[in-house]
Design an enzyme around this catalytic site. Structure first.
Site, PDB file in Angstrom:
ATOM      1  N   GLY A   1       5.134  -0.331  -0.800  1.00 26.97           N
ATOM      2  CA  GLY A   1       5.318  -0.613  -2.221  1.00 26.97           C
ATOM      3  C   GLY A   1       4.443   0.277  -3.083  1.00 26.97           C
TER       4      GLY A   1
ATOM      5  CD  GLU B   1       4.210   4.055   5.683  1.00 29.88           C
ATOM      6  OE1 GLU B   1       4.053   5.035   4.920  1.00 29.88           O
ATOM      7  OE2 GLU B   1       4.363   4.182   6.902  1.00 29.88           O
TER       8      GLU B   1
ATOM      9  CB  CYS C   1       8.774   6.257  -0.918  1.00 34.17           C
ATOM     10  SG  CYS C   1       9.416   6.527   0.735  1.00 34.17           S
TER      11      CYS C   1
HETATM   12  P1  NAD Z   1       5.802  -3.444  -5.448  1.00 26.75           P
HETATM   13  O1  NAD Z   1       4.458  -2.998  -5.005  1.00 26.75           O
HETATM   14  O2  NAD Z   1       5.957  -3.952  -6.826  1.00 26.75           O
HETATM   15  O3  NAD Z   1       6.329  -4.636  -4.484  1.00 26.75           O
HETATM   16  C1  NAD Z   1       6.449  -4.463  -3.095  1.00 26.75           C
HETATM   17  C2  NAD Z   1       6.372  -5.824  -2.425  1.00 26.75           C
HETATM   18  O4  NAD Z   1       5.073  -6.395  -2.646  1.00 26.75           O
HETATM   19  C3  NAD Z   1       7.362  -6.847  -2.955  1.00 26.75           C
HETATM   20  O5  NAD Z   1       7.858  -7.568  -1.867  1.00 26.75           O
HETATM   21  C4  NAD Z   1       6.507  -7.720  -3.867  1.00 26.75           C
HETATM   22  O6  NAD Z   1       7.020  -9.020  -4.024  1.00 26.75           O
HETATM   23  C5  NAD Z   1       5.195  -7.735  -3.098  1.00 26.75           C
HETATM   24  N1  NAD Z   1       4.001  -8.037  -3.904  1.00 26.75           N
HETATM   25  C6  NAD Z   1       3.814  -7.859  -5.241  1.00 26.75           C
HETATM   26  N2  NAD Z   1       2.557  -8.222  -5.585  1.00 26.75           N
HETATM   27  C7  NAD Z   1       1.932  -8.636  -4.440  1.00 26.75           C
HETATM   28  C8  NAD Z   1       0.621  -9.093  -4.137  1.00 26.75           C
HETATM   29  N3  NAD Z   1      -0.323  -9.249  -5.086  1.00 26.75           N
HETATM   30  N4  NAD Z   1       0.318  -9.391  -2.858  1.00 26.75           N
HETATM   31  C9  NAD Z   1       1.243  -9.223  -1.876  1.00 26.75           C
HETATM   32  N5  NAD Z   1       2.515  -8.802  -2.101  1.00 26.75           N
HETATM   33  C10 NAD Z   1       2.855  -8.501  -3.376  1.00 26.75           C
HETATM   34  O7  NAD Z   1       6.784  -2.222  -5.138  1.00 26.75           O
HETATM   35  P2  NAD Z   1       8.355  -2.099  -5.462  1.00 26.75           P
HETATM   36  O8  NAD Z   1       8.558  -1.941  -6.908  1.00 26.75           O
HETATM   37  O9  NAD Z   1       9.078  -3.171  -4.727  1.00 26.75           O
HETATM   38  O10 NAD Z   1       8.705  -0.732  -4.687  1.00 26.75           O
HETATM   39  C11 NAD Z   1       8.692   0.530  -5.289  1.00 26.75           C
HETATM   40  C12 NAD Z   1       7.451   1.300  -4.873  1.00 26.75           C
HETATM   41  O11 NAD Z   1       7.378   1.375  -3.450  1.00 26.75           O
HETATM   42  C13 NAD Z   1       7.470   2.747  -5.365  1.00 26.75           C
HETATM   43  O12 NAD Z   1       6.208   3.084  -5.852  1.00 26.75           O
HETATM   44  C14 NAD Z   1       7.761   3.547  -4.090  1.00 26.75           C
HETATM   45  O13 NAD Z   1       7.271   4.868  -4.091  1.00 26.75           O
HETATM   46  C15 NAD Z   1       7.103   2.711  -3.044  1.00 26.75           C
HETATM   47  N6  NAD Z   1       7.705   2.957  -1.741  1.00 26.75           N
HETATM   48  C16 NAD Z   1       6.946   3.535  -0.773  1.00 26.75           C
HETATM   49  C17 NAD Z   1       7.519   3.814   0.465  1.00 26.75           C
HETATM   50  C18 NAD Z   1       6.727   4.431   1.594  1.00 26.75           C
HETATM   51  O14 NAD Z   1       7.201   4.397   2.715  1.00 26.75           O
HETATM   52  N7  NAD Z   1       5.561   4.992   1.342  1.00 26.75           N
HETATM   53  C19 NAD Z   1       8.860   3.497   0.695  1.00 26.75           C
HETATM   54  C20 NAD Z   1       9.592   2.896  -0.336  1.00 26.75           C
HETATM   55  C21 NAD Z   1       9.010   2.629  -1.544  1.00 26.75           C
END
Ligand code: NAD
Length: 479
Positions: free
Chosen positions: A229, A251, A285
């Site tokens: 995320g 990641e 990502c």
């Molecule tokens: P996000 O960080 O908002 O959420 C990701 C997950 O974390 C969700 O399931 C969310 O409910 C959970 N979450 C939110 N707050 C939390 C907390 N305090 N504690 C634990 N869990 C929590 O990300 P998003 O908007 O879902 O995804 C997009 C981002 O992910 C982009 O920045 C993208 O670049 C990144 N991403 C990275 C990869 C990689 O492999 N490096 C792959 C895909 C996406």
């Protein structure tokens, strides 16, 4: 409409999955279809009690699952892959509706998810002799860690969650996965269906938001967190995990640079760069988030990219299956902020720039911005949207320095027919993966992890499994 899945439940009824069984919830929410903005189905919201029950079930299951042989686990993983393929129609349809992907793209994701499982039917962590002499042999063995808490984002709900699930299963761990509340359906359905081929408690799924995720990272019964995320949430999770010293895989985002050299063949390169930056509306990502073109090719490159971007059509599945709306209102609103910032500052938008051009759905036209300043929002921050800055460079020292932002540690791409030059540039780029003469696409066999703000540890390939296992060194005396 999809066919009835093997579980016998309605394809459009969704449950948390605990101890091998679908469990209804006390609270539900609905996700909006990003193409139509119409509400989809009821999605169960898991309670903290559900989490405790899932941890108990995983703890019980782990006692037996951790003693399974690699061959037994690989058989189970093969059965999960078959289960995915058998239910591909329903999984693809549900994922298409929750993400806004085209039918073809969603189907492709489902098949790739099955490939990820199949890959690990043949790849495992074997024992390794680390040292040997006349008196001792030192062997590294790989021991399951315990209960894994997996937390995933919404851009590739099945693939990104499955990497965590299959890595956990392959190494003898039990996994509780929390999908993004923006895309809960496909993963919940997949987990429900997979119960027919796995022991109860080995693979469980709970839908919820930040509170549930936070509780997972604090839970003493969870020994290991694998998160994909944003950087901000990753940092928060890292902090939480220190309280119980959980192992972590983070990641995170990548503000990835794409570097086009002066000897590049633009006829070949431009279509690759266009896919790299516009596929799934840039919600990838590793997408090319900043394009750096050598100044000698800049004008011609820009002209060709503007032409190529016309192939990424708004609201047209069949003609442009690789393009999508923004997957949810939150990301749409964030993306609109990037477009408005470009307009407000008078940056040169050479293509696109219209939001919601058809009036319906979270669409933003492929938008190309010529030479915004290095300190602009669009260059500094990950846009995660089809809004692409195209910048120019003159010397390799200059482009490398500009590419290596702290939030750019995930991926990069380099285009030049001179392989030695490409490898030289790659060696100076501070990112976990570099793609040479191809757009950025992770592969199940290639280790994938971010550096600097883009992450900690990693997954995929055989090396990825090392982050899902404890290493025990056996010092065996030769008596
Ligand atoms: P996000 O960080 O908002 O959420 C990701 C997950 O974390 C969700 O399931 C969310 O409910 C959970 N979450 C939110 N707050 C939390 C907390 N305090 N504690 C634990 N869990 C929590 O990300 P998003 O908007 O879902 O995804 C997009 C981002 O992910 C982009 O920045 C993208 O670049 C990144 N991403 C990275 C990869 C990689 O492999 N490096 C792959 C895909 C996406």
């Amino acid at each position: 409409m999809g066919s009835i899945p093997a579980s016998g439940n309605s394809p459009y009824e969704f449950f948390n999955v605990i101890d091998g069984k679908p469990r209804p919830a006390e609270e539900y929410h609905q996700v909006v279809d990003p193409r139509t903005e119409e509400p989809l189905w009821d999605a169960p919201v898991a309670s903290f009690q559900d989490l405790d029950d899932a941890v108990d079930a995983a703890t019980r299951a782990f006692k037996t699952w951790k003693t399974s042989t690699i061959a037994e686990r690989q058989k189970a993983i093969h059965n999960v892959a078959q289960c995915i393929l058998k239910n591909a129609d329903i999984l693809a349809e549900v994922q298409m509706r929750e993400t806004g992907k085209s039918k073809a793209m969603s189907r492709f994701d489902v098949e790739r998810t099955a490939h990820h499982f199949e890959y690990y039917t043949d790849v495992a962590l074997e024992d390794e002799v680390q040292y040997e002499d006349d008196s001792v042999q030192i062997v590294a063995t790989h021991v399951p860690i315990g209960v894994l808490g997996a937390i995933s984002p919404w851009n590739f709900p099945l693939i990104l969650s499955s990497i965590k699930v299959v890595s956990a299963l392959a190494t003898g761990n039990c996994v509780i996965i929390k999908p993004s509340p923006f895309t809960p359906y496909s993963l919940l359905k997949f987990c429900e269906l997979a119960q027919s081929v796995l022991p109860p408690g080995v693979f469980q799924a709970l839908n919820g938001g930040a509170e549930l995720g936070e509780q997972m990272t604090l839970h003493p019964g969870i020994h290991h967190i694998s998160f994909t995320g944003t950087i901000a949430v990753g940092q928060r999770i890292f902090q939480n995990c220190t309280r119980t010293l959980k192992k972590v895989i983070l990641e995170l985002a990548g503000n990835n640079a794409c570097i086009v050299c002066d000897d590049a063949d633009l006829a070949k390169v431009v279509p690759q760069v266009a896919i790299g930056s516009l596929f799934h509306a840039g919600q990838v990502c590793v997408a090319s988030k900043r394009i750096y073109v050598h100044e000698s090719l800049y004008d011609r490159f820009l002209e060709l990219l503007v032409e190529e971007a016309k192939k990424f059509a708004v609201d047209d599945d069949a003609k442009s299956p690789a393009f999508s709306p923004l997957s949810n209102r939150a990301n749409f609103d964030r993306a609109v902020g990037f477009v408005e910032d470009c307009k407000k500052n008078g940056y040169k938008i050479v293509a696109g720039g219209r939001v919601k051009p058809t009036g319906k759905g979270f669409w933003i036209e492929p938008t190309i911005v010529s030479k915004p300043p290095d300190d602009s929002l669009l260059v500094r921050e990950e846009q995660f949207a089809p809004i692409v800055p195209v910048l120019s460079w003159a010397s390799e020292d200059d482009v490398v320095a500009r590419a290596n932002l702290d939030n750019a540690g995930l991926g990069a791409s380099v285009y030049t027919p001179d392989l030695a030059r490409a490898r030289g540039l790659a060696a100076r780029l501070e990112s976990g993966s570099v793609w040479i003469n191809q757009f950025e696409r992770p592969h199940q066999a290639g280790f994938f992890g971010g550096w600097k703000l883009s992450g900690v540890n990693g997954e995929l390939g055989r090396r990825g499994l090392l982050h899902y296992a404890n290493v025990q060194s056996l010092h065996i005396a030769k008596v």
